[in-house]
Design an enzyme around this catalytic site. Structure first.
Site, mmCIF file in Angstrom:
data_model
loop_
_atom_site.group_PDB
_atom_site.id
_atom_site.type_symbol
_atom_site.label_atom_id
_atom_site.label_comp_id
_atom_site.label_asym_id
_atom_site.label_seq_id
_atom_site.Cartn_x
_atom_site.Cartn_y
_atom_site.Cartn_z
ATOM 1 N N ASN A 99 0.803 -1.016 0.050
ATOM 2 C CA ASN A 99 0.014 0.007 0.014
ATOM 3 C C ASN A 99 0.811 1.285 0.102
ATOM 4 O O ASN A 99 2.088 1.067 -0.249
ATOM 5 C CB ASN A 99 -0.873 -0.071 1.140
ATOM 6 C CG ASN A 99 -2.361 0.613 0.987
ATOM 7 O OD1 ASN A 99 -2.502 1.323 0.190
ATOM 8 N ND2 ASN A 99 -3.367 -0.187 1.325
ATOM 9 N N HIS A 157 23.749 1.702 9.872
ATOM 10 C CA HIS A 157 25.103 2.386 10.064
ATOM 11 C C HIS A 157 25.744 1.953 11.479
ATOM 12 O O HIS A 157 25.081 1.674 12.474
ATOM 13 C CB HIS A 157 24.760 4.113 10.382
ATOM 14 C CG HIS A 157 23.903 4.583 9.256
ATOM 15 N ND1 HIS A 157 24.679 5.073 8.120
ATOM 16 C CD2 HIS A 157 22.828 4.850 8.992
ATOM 17 C CE1 HIS A 157 23.855 5.624 7.376
ATOM 18 N NE2 HIS A 157 22.641 5.188 7.793
ATOM 19 N N GLY A 172 -0.112 -1.876 9.246
ATOM 20 C CA GLY A 172 0.229 -0.399 8.968
ATOM 21 C C GLY A 172 1.387 0.062 9.703
ATOM 22 O O GLY A 172 1.407 -0.181 10.918
ATOM 23 N N ALA A 209 0.047 -3.861 13.643
ATOM 24 C CA ALA A 209 0.601 -2.394 13.077
ATOM 25 C C ALA A 209 1.585 -1.631 14.222
ATOM 26 O O ALA A 209 1.493 -1.839 15.328
ATOM 27 C CB ALA A 209 -0.797 -1.714 12.946
ATOM 28 N N ARG A 259 14.235 -8.555 14.919
ATOM 29 C CA ARG A 259 14.737 -10.192 15.183
ATOM 30 C C ARG A 259 13.680 -10.904 14.461
ATOM 31 O O ARG A 259 12.463 -10.608 13.884
ATOM 32 C CB ARG A 259 14.642 -10.615 16.561
ATOM 33 C CG ARG A 259 13.193 -10.560 17.284
ATOM 34 C CD ARG A 259 13.148 -10.450 18.710
ATOM 35 N NE ARG A 259 13.662 -9.337 19.158
ATOM 36 C CZ ARG A 259 13.918 -9.091 20.566
ATOM 37 N NH1 ARG A 259 13.824 -10.017 21.329
ATOM 38 N NH2 ARG A 259 14.140 -8.018 20.969
ATOM 39 N N LYS A 291 7.506 -8.739 19.080
ATOM 40 C CA LYS A 291 7.407 -10.284 19.654
ATOM 41 C C LYS A 291 6.484 -11.005 19.478
ATOM 42 O O LYS A 291 5.326 -10.580 19.150
ATOM 43 C CB LYS A 291 7.781 -10.032 21.192
ATOM 44 C CG LYS A 291 8.911 -9.270 21.831
ATOM 45 C CD LYS A 291 8.738 -8.959 23.259
ATOM 46 C CE LYS A 291 10.113 -8.199 23.841
ATOM 47 N NZ LYS A 291 10.063 -8.147 25.285
ATOM 48 N N ARG A 320 1.151 -14.896 19.920
ATOM 49 C CA ARG A 320 0.766 -16.306 20.084
ATOM 50 C C ARG A 320 0.650 -16.928 18.802
ATOM 51 O O ARG A 320 0.725 -16.316 17.708
ATOM 52 C CB ARG A 320 -0.838 -16.479 20.848
ATOM 53 C CG ARG A 320 -1.661 -15.522 20.044
ATOM 54 C CD ARG A 320 -2.935 -15.415 20.736
ATOM 55 N NE ARG A 320 -3.924 -14.633 20.107
ATOM 56 C CZ ARG A 320 -4.641 -14.538 19.220
ATOM 57 N NH1 ARG A 320 -4.470 -15.673 18.358
ATOM 58 N NH2 ARG A 320 -5.343 -13.466 18.606
#
Length: 200
Positions: free
Chosen positions: A84, A114, A141, A159, A165, A179, A182
């Site tokens: 989008n 950097h 988003g 969002a 990671r 993170k 579930r």
């Protein structure tokens, strides 16, 4: 090894004074300008540009404008890819996106980074690590995905997340840093089938 090759190898490279790197970045800026200048109804022309200049494009690829990307040739997308508005891709290294991936507005894939060390950073030295996104992934988003990250198949990224990671397959993940919340279950869509029930 050229500076361009060092970038693709994930090594520190000269991102500011190397002529090949600079030429590639400026070429991509021109491509982004031309792509964003096309009218929204020029769907064939938009698709043609993507096919000619991205590393690989599957069937049914749509990237809404504005789209900003450096090093277009390092970006590969699978079938039925949709991104989008305000999609930003910093492809200092390869970015590989699978089939049926949907990306919401204001998202960024940032393979470039950097050094923390001041003198090294100010000298124009950068690093770039690849990004890999599996099949059937939905990215909400405002999500930002950093270099060196992979996202597994069928996963949903909530969002506003900052993904620094790797995230496994078949999960809902969100947050800053992102993170796993579930696993995704068929029951998750029951509330949407009932429709909006009002504010709590």
């Amino acid at each position: 090894m050229t500076e361009y090759e060092k970038a693709e190898a994930g090594l520190l490279y000269d991102a500011h004074s190397d002529p090949q790197v600079d030429q590639g970045r400026r070429k991509s800026q021109e491509l982004s300008f031309d792509y964003n200048a096309l009218r929204p109804c020029q769907l064939k022309e938009r698709e043609q540009m993507l096919r000619e200049h991205l590393g690989h494009v599957g069937t049914g690829c749509v990237i809404e404008q504005p789209f900003h990307c450096d090093f277009w040739e390092r970006v590969s997308v699978g079938d039925h890819f949709f991104a989008n508005y305000n999609f930003v891709v910093l492809a200092g290294n390869k970015i590989e996106i699978g089939d049926n991936v949907w990306i919401a507005p204001d998202c960024g894939l940032y393979a470039a980074g950097h050094p923390f060390h001041v003198e090294m950073r100010l000298s124009g030295i950068e690093y770039a690590w690849p990004i890999r996104i599996g099949n059937n992934v939905w990215i909400g988003g405002g999500v930002k995905i950093m270099g060196g990250v992979s996202i597994g198949d069928n996963t949903v990224i909530g969002a506003g997340s900052v993904v620094n990671r790797s995230i496994p397959a078949n999960v809902l993940a969100a947050g800053n840093p992102c993170k796993v919340i579930r696993e995704i279950h068929p029951e998750d869509d029951e509330k949407y089938k009932r429709g909006f029930l009002g504010f709590e």
